[in-house]
Design an enzyme around this catalytic site. Structure first.
Site, PDB file in Angstrom:
ATOM      1  N   GLY A 297       0.807  -1.214   0.000  1.00 16.10           N
ATOM      2  CA  GLY A 297       0.000   0.000   0.000  1.00 16.10           C
ATOM      3  C   GLY A 297       0.838   1.261   0.000  1.00 16.10           C
ATOM      4  CB  SER A 298       0.226   4.527   1.638  1.00 21.81           C
ATOM      5  OG  SER A 298      -1.076   4.678   1.105  1.00 21.81           O
TER       6      SER A 298
END
Length: 577
Positions: A297-298
């Site tokens: 993810g981020s």
């Protein structure tokens, strides 16, 4: 005319002479017979004692039964291994001496009785299989490896003919599961089959075993690792607590020296006890840090920002339109917490904007993005001393949609170790280092380093990490006095090829102290639940807390001194932007 004896005197003299000669001949025969009997008796005694003497010499020159058994089992007897110690000399793995029970079936008088006696002590043995084994004419068979001293004494007292003991080396791990995925484990023959234990064999120990040196017990130099057992205990303890607190299915973490690439601690839960590795091969016990691949993810946005800034196509002062979601075919790229406005580069990082990050990726182009991913070591298999290493999963077709989703960590799965080592290069001045589990100086590391980004880009990334820890999602990891920086990542998990809403792999990628980075820490919590009703189950609310706890508890062991900051004094790193 009549003749008388007196008429022939010679005849009278011959008769006694004949009698004397006969007696002499008989005496000589008796003497010869006696002499023959004596020679025969002496010869018999010489032959008898010669046979006895020869047998004694033969027995004296031959090996005893125990040694002969050892020779016939030389390839199976457990190898003597060197100790494995941490960077401070604390023992992680060592050999202990243990007895193993063997039998010589060709010397066993009654296999049924022997089976009954042995299984009366070793009740876990299969009596049918043992009886079959003891009924053969083999010269050597193992009955049971690694029995306890009590069991050895009990079997010895039974006095079973054809049964004996061999002393072997057994591997013992004083810390149990504390560093299981690093140290690894051995098989019944004390041969490394996982982790550093396997690496030790691959570097020559197995060759010694195959050459017949299995029983050598001479001291070997210990294998020293870069691991700090104190920090290892802290990391694992915090991960255990995180699984319980957030009711997670798994947790993992790794701490790396940013200046040398040395791995200081690594833990992946659930783990196993190498002293009793019955669970070691279960799918959920793999080393997730190096042998598992995940969409992070981020956390992955860190690399998109680095490549954008390093390419010169994006500047810290630029802004991108994040007012509306981006539609690409059937996909819609949106922000989880939309600001609904133009965002500057630092704001895109702080608010973790998918829209802004995707537009940055479009600005640098597909070719540049792929080149940097390769340069960062994120699209190829990572090189490390651990044998358990997975290959990253990258898009098969690099479409515009893939270009944008990869930018914020979707559609690309890498190992957590790759993310940690990529971050090492982002904060240490731009030098990519391969991870190592063995001690290495900064000079040695720099001699092997390859440039990844410029120092200017590295300085900008350090600023962004610190900015996010002070003002963004990393606030819960900002331990006072240690100048922590980092990036959160909340990635939806995939099941049956689809993203599952509400199930996340939450991560926090941290560096400290941010103004002169010494250590990089990555912590991930798999499928955590909310700590309390009403609280989100996002990375900022669990993984960041765990990372902060690890830093708080381990910094002193690492020699990182806390700094006293005057209340209200602006962070020195943030003044320049």
């Amino acid at each position: 005319m009549t003749m008388t004896l007196t008429d022939h005197p010679e005849t009278l003299n011959r008769a006694p002479l004949a009698r004397d000669e006969s007696a002499a001949v008989a005496a000589r025969k008796r003497q010869e017979q006696t002499r023959s009997r004596i020679v025969l008796a002496v010869g018999a005694f010489v032959l008898l004692y010669g046979i006895i003497g020869g047998r004694l010499v033969q027995l004296g020159a031959s090996e005893p039964a125990d040694a002969a058994a050892r020779g016939s089992a030389a390839s199976a007897v457990a190898t003597a291994r060197p100790d494995i110690v941490d960077r401070n000399g604390e023992i992680l793995a060592t050999d202990i001496r243990t007895a193993s029970l063997y039998a010589e079936p060709n010397k066993i008088v009654d296999p049924d009785e022997a089976t009954e006696l042995i299984t009366s002590v070793l009740q876990d043995l299969d009596a049918t299989a043992l009886r079959k084994k003891l009924s053969t004419k083999a010269g050597f068979v193992w009955v049971k490896r690694e029995i306890t001293p009590t069991q050895q004494a009990q079997i010895h007292d039974l006095g079973i003919p054809g049964v004996g003991f061999l002393t072997e080396n057994k591997r013992f791990y004083p810390g149990g599961p504390a560093a299981a995925h690093i140290v690894g484990l051995v098989n019944i023959d004390n041969q490394g089959i996982a982790g550093i234990e396997r690496t030790v064999d691959e570097r020559g120990l197995s060759d010694l075993h195959n050459a017949g040196f299995a029983m050598k017990t001479n001291a070997q130099e210990p294998v020293r690792l870069s691991i700090d057992l104190r920090v290892q205990h802290v990391l694992r303890d915090e991960l255990v607590g995180a699984m319980q607190k957030y009711r997670a299915v798994a947790a993992m973490g790794v701490l790396v020296n940013a200046k040398t690439g040395e791995v200081i601690a690594l833990a992946s839960l659930p783990d196993f006890d190498p002293n009793d590795p019955v669970d070691a091969n279960k799918p959920d016990r793999l080393n997730r840090i190096t042998a598992g691949t995940f969409e992070l993810g981020s956390v992955f946005k860190s690399f998109t920002f680095a490549m954008a800034l390093d390419s010169g196509k994006v500047k810290m002062t630029d802004s991108f339109d994040a007012r509306s979601p981006i539609r690409v075919g059937r996909q819609l790229i949106r922000d989880s917490h939309p600001e609904g406005r133009y965002l500057s580069v630092p704001e895109i990082f702080r608010y973790s904007s998918n829209i802004g990050t995707a537009k940055m990726a479009l600005a640098i182009g597909q070719e540049t993005q792929q080149d940097y991913l390769k340069k960062f070591g994120l699209s190829t298999k990572l090189k490390t001393e651990l044998p358990e290493v997975a290959t990253p999963q990258v898009p098969r077709r690099w479409s515009t949609a893939a270009q944008m989703t990869v930018a914020f960590g979707h559609g690309i799965a890498i190992t957590p170790m790759q993310a940690a080592m990529g971050d090492v290069a982002l904060v240490n001045g731009g030098n990519f280092l391969s991870p190592t589990f063995f001690p290495r100086t900064q000079e040695q590391a720099m001699a092997l380093a390859t440039p990844m980004v410029s120092k200017k880009t590295s300085d900008e990334m350090r600023w962004l990490f610190r900015y996010n820890a002070v003002n963004g999602s990393g606030r819960h990891a900002d331990v006072p006095g240690y100048v922590v920086g980092g990036k959160t990542g909340t990635a939806e998990k995939i099941a049956n090829g689809r993203y599952v809403e509400g199930h996340y792999l939450n991560s926090f990628l941290a560096t400290f102290p941010m103004d002169d980075p010494e250590y990089v820490l990555l912590v991930s919590v798999d499928d955590p639940k909310s700590e309390k009703p009403g609280l989100p189950a996002l990375a900022a609310w669990n993984a960041a807390y765990v990372a902060g706890n690890v830093i708080r508890r381990s910094a002193a062991f690492l020699g990182v001194q806390p700094r006293t900051e005057q209340e209200g004094h602006p962070d020195a790193m943030l003044v320049s932007y």
